[in-house]
Design a protein around this motif. Structure first.
Motif, PDB file in Angstrom:
ATOM      1  N   GLY A  97     -21.608 -32.726 -36.713  1.00 32.67           N
ATOM      2  CA  GLY A  97     -21.927 -32.428 -35.322  1.00 32.67           C
ATOM      3  C   GLY A  97     -23.378 -32.728 -35.043  1.00 32.67           C
ATOM      4  N   THR A  98     -23.793 -32.365 -33.836  1.00 30.18           N
ATOM      5  CA  THR A  98     -25.168 -32.561 -33.402  1.00 30.18           C
ATOM      6  C   THR A  98     -25.738 -31.214 -32.999  1.00 30.18           C
ATOM      7  OG1 THR A  98     -24.620 -34.764 -32.603  1.00 30.18           O
ATOM      8  CG2 THR A  98     -26.660 -33.786 -31.788  1.00 30.18           C
ATOM      9  N   GLY A  99     -26.903 -30.869 -33.548  1.00 33.11           N
ATOM     10  CA  GLY A  99     -27.565 -29.613 -33.225  1.00 33.11           C
ATOM     11  C   GLY A  99     -28.191 -29.650 -31.844  1.00 33.11           C
ATOM     12  N   ALA A 100     -28.600 -28.493 -31.357  1.00 35.49           N
ATOM     13  CA  ALA A 100     -29.231 -28.387 -30.037  1.00 35.49           C
ATOM     14  C   ALA A 100     -30.482 -29.255 -29.939  1.00 35.49           C
ATOM     15  CB  ALA A 100     -29.566 -26.928 -29.736  1.00 35.49           C
ATOM     16  N   ASP A 101     -31.138 -29.485 -31.086  1.00 37.22           N
ATOM     17  CA  ASP A 101     -32.349 -30.303 -31.105  1.00 37.22           C
ATOM     18  C   ASP A 101     -32.048 -31.786 -31.308  1.00 37.22           C
ATOM     19  OD1 ASP A 101     -31.531 -30.349 -33.727  1.00 37.22           O
ATOM     20  OD2 ASP A 101     -33.426 -29.610 -34.558  1.00 37.22           O
ATOM     21  N   GLY A 102     -30.759 -32.144 -31.337  1.00 37.18           N
ATOM     22  CA  GLY A 102     -30.366 -33.539 -31.513  1.00 37.18           C
ATOM     23  C   GLY A 102     -30.196 -33.957 -32.959  1.00 37.18           C
ATOM     24  N   SER A 103     -30.456 -33.053 -33.902  1.00 28.67           N
ATOM     25  CA  SER A 103     -30.332 -33.398 -35.315  1.00 28.67           C
ATOM     26  C   SER A 103     -28.872 -33.454 -35.740  1.00 28.67           C
ATOM     27  CB  SER A 103     -31.080 -32.369 -36.178  1.00 28.67           C
ATOM     28  OG  SER A 103     -30.468 -31.096 -36.053  1.00 28.67           O
ATOM     29  N   LYS A 104     -28.585 -34.298 -36.734  1.00 27.76           N
ATOM     30  CA  LYS A 104     -27.244 -34.409 -37.287  1.00 27.76           C
ATOM     31  C   LYS A 104     -26.990 -33.205 -38.189  1.00 27.76           C
ATOM     32  CE  LYS A 104     -23.655 -37.103 -37.822  1.00 27.76           C
ATOM     33  NZ  LYS A 104     -22.835 -37.474 -36.700  1.00 27.76           N
ATOM     34  N   GLN A 105     -25.846 -32.558 -38.042  1.00 25.31           N
ATOM     35  CA  GLN A 105     -25.473 -31.418 -38.862  1.00 25.31           C
ATOM     36  C   GLN A 105     -24.232 -31.773 -39.666  1.00 25.31           C
ATOM     37  OE1 GLN A 105     -24.974 -28.399 -35.818  1.00 25.31           O
ATOM     38  NE2 GLN A 105     -26.988 -27.557 -36.304  1.00 25.31           N
ATOM     39  N   VAL A 106     -24.237 -31.369 -40.951  1.00 34.67           N
ATOM     40  CA  VAL A 106     -23.094 -31.610 -41.816  1.00 34.67           C
ATOM     41  C   VAL A 106     -22.793 -30.321 -42.570  1.00 34.67           C
ATOM     42  CG1 VAL A 106     -22.132 -33.000 -43.681  1.00 34.67           C
ATOM     43  CG2 VAL A 106     -23.777 -34.030 -42.097  1.00 34.67           C
ATOM     44  N   PHE A 107     -21.543 -29.903 -42.501  1.00 31.46           N
ATOM     45  CA  PHE A 107     -21.072 -28.718 -43.196  1.00 31.46           C
ATOM     46  C   PHE A 107     -19.824 -29.085 -43.985  1.00 31.46           C
ATOM     47  CE2 PHE A 107     -23.132 -27.267 -39.335  1.00 31.46           C
ATOM     48  CZ  PHE A 107     -23.951 -26.253 -39.791  1.00 31.46           C
TER      49      PHE A 107
ATOM     50  N   VAL B  28     -24.429 -28.370 -46.199  1.00 32.79           N
ATOM     51  CA  VAL B  28     -24.622 -29.307 -47.304  1.00 32.79           C
ATOM     52  C   VAL B  28     -26.089 -29.531 -47.644  1.00 32.79           C
ATOM     53  CG1 VAL B  28     -22.446 -30.500 -46.937  1.00 32.79           C
ATOM     54  CG2 VAL B  28     -24.514 -31.376 -45.865  1.00 32.79           C
ATOM     55  N   ASP B  29     -26.999 -29.069 -46.808  1.00 32.58           N
ATOM     56  CA  ASP B  29     -28.425 -29.240 -47.075  1.00 32.58           C
ATOM     57  C   ASP B  29     -29.034 -28.083 -47.857  1.00 32.58           C
ATOM     58  OD1 ASP B  29     -28.528 -31.708 -45.813  1.00 32.58           O
ATOM     59  OD2 ASP B  29     -28.906 -30.803 -43.857  1.00 32.58           O
ATOM     60  N   GLN B  30     -28.216 -27.141 -48.294  1.00 27.17           N
ATOM     61  CA  GLN B  30     -28.745 -25.992 -49.032  1.00 27.17           C
ATOM     62  C   GLN B  30     -29.321 -26.439 -50.365  1.00 27.17           C
ATOM     63  OE1 GLN B  30     -25.379 -23.371 -49.296  1.00 27.17           O
ATOM     64  NE2 GLN B  30     -25.966 -22.274 -47.448  1.00 27.17           N
ATOM     65  N   GLN B  31     -30.345 -25.746 -50.791  1.00 26.52           N
ATOM     66  CA  GLN B  31     -30.979 -26.010 -52.079  1.00 26.52           C
ATOM     67  C   GLN B  31     -30.646 -24.885 -53.044  1.00 26.52           C
ATOM     68  OE1 GLN B  31     -32.822 -28.850 -52.754  1.00 26.52           O
ATOM     69  NE2 GLN B  31     -32.042 -29.467 -50.760  1.00 26.52           N
ATOM     70  N   ALA B  32     -30.523 -25.233 -54.314  1.00 20.89           N
ATOM     71  CA  ALA B  32     -30.297 -24.214 -55.341  1.00 20.89           C
ATOM     72  C   ALA B  32     -31.519 -23.310 -55.423  1.00 20.89           C
ATOM     73  CB  ALA B  32     -30.054 -24.873 -56.688  1.00 20.89           C
ATOM     74  N   PRO B  33     -31.313 -22.009 -55.637  1.00 23.44           N
ATOM     75  CA  PRO B  33     -32.453 -21.108 -55.761  1.00 23.44           C
ATOM     76  C   PRO B  33     -33.379 -21.525 -56.908  1.00 23.44           C
ATOM     77  CG  PRO B  33     -30.407 -19.878 -55.547  1.00 23.44           C
ATOM     78  CD  PRO B  33     -30.034 -21.319 -55.725  1.00 23.44           C
ATOM     79  N   GLU B  34     -34.655 -21.390 -56.673  1.00 27.80           N
ATOM     80  CA  GLU B  34     -35.675 -21.735 -57.663  1.00 27.80           C
ATOM     81  C   GLU B  34     -35.383 -21.060 -58.995  1.00 27.80           C
ATOM     82  OE1 GLU B  34     -38.909 -23.823 -58.896  1.00 27.80           O
ATOM     83  OE2 GLU B  34     -38.253 -23.807 -56.807  1.00 27.80           O
TER      84      GLU B  34
END
Length: 124
Positions: free
Chosen positions: A79-89, A112-118
């Motif tokens: 989808g597309t976020g309110a700010d125009g960014s591409k979103q992927v889930f 899908v952009d989540q990062q593994a905890p440090e």
């Protein structure tokens, strides 16, 4: 209908934005639980949630496993976020069939952009 047929049809209807056709796949006593928020929706509420979700573009099936009246579908949602960014889930939808309709759905959503905890992955 069995779970594989219903989940395949559900994905087609959602991807086509066929919001009028969505409730026809859901049992009158349908419930959907979103595990990440704890929310529970009935048939009309869940159909409305999907129809009104801002920026939704596509739902593409990546995997489907089913046997009889139980099944799970894994899909990529864009989808597309309110700010125009591409979103992927990604979403895993666990379904139970009741009277040839989807009676219960449990959904697990992840960004899908989540990062593994440090410190949780070995250094290479």
């Amino acid at each position: 209908m069995d779970a594989a047929t219903l989940l395949t049809r559900l994905a087609e209807v959602i991807d086509a934005h066929d919001w009028d056709g969505l409730p026809a796949l859901l049992h009158p006593a349908f419930t959907c639980r979103l595990l990440h928020t704890g929310e529970v929706f009935d048939r009309d509420q869940w159909a409305r949630l999907n129809a009104d979700y801002p920026g939704f573009e596509r739902l593409v099936v990546e995997d489907l496993v089913a046997e009889g009246d139980r099944g799970v579908l894994r899909a990529r949602v864009t989808g597309t976020g309110a700010d125009g960014s591409k979103q992927v889930f990604v979403v895993a939808s666990f379904a139970s069939v009741r009277d040839d309709l989807i009676g219960e759905l449990t959904e697990v959503w992840a960004d899908v952009d989540q990062q593994a905890p440090e410190g949780t992955r070995p250094l290479t």
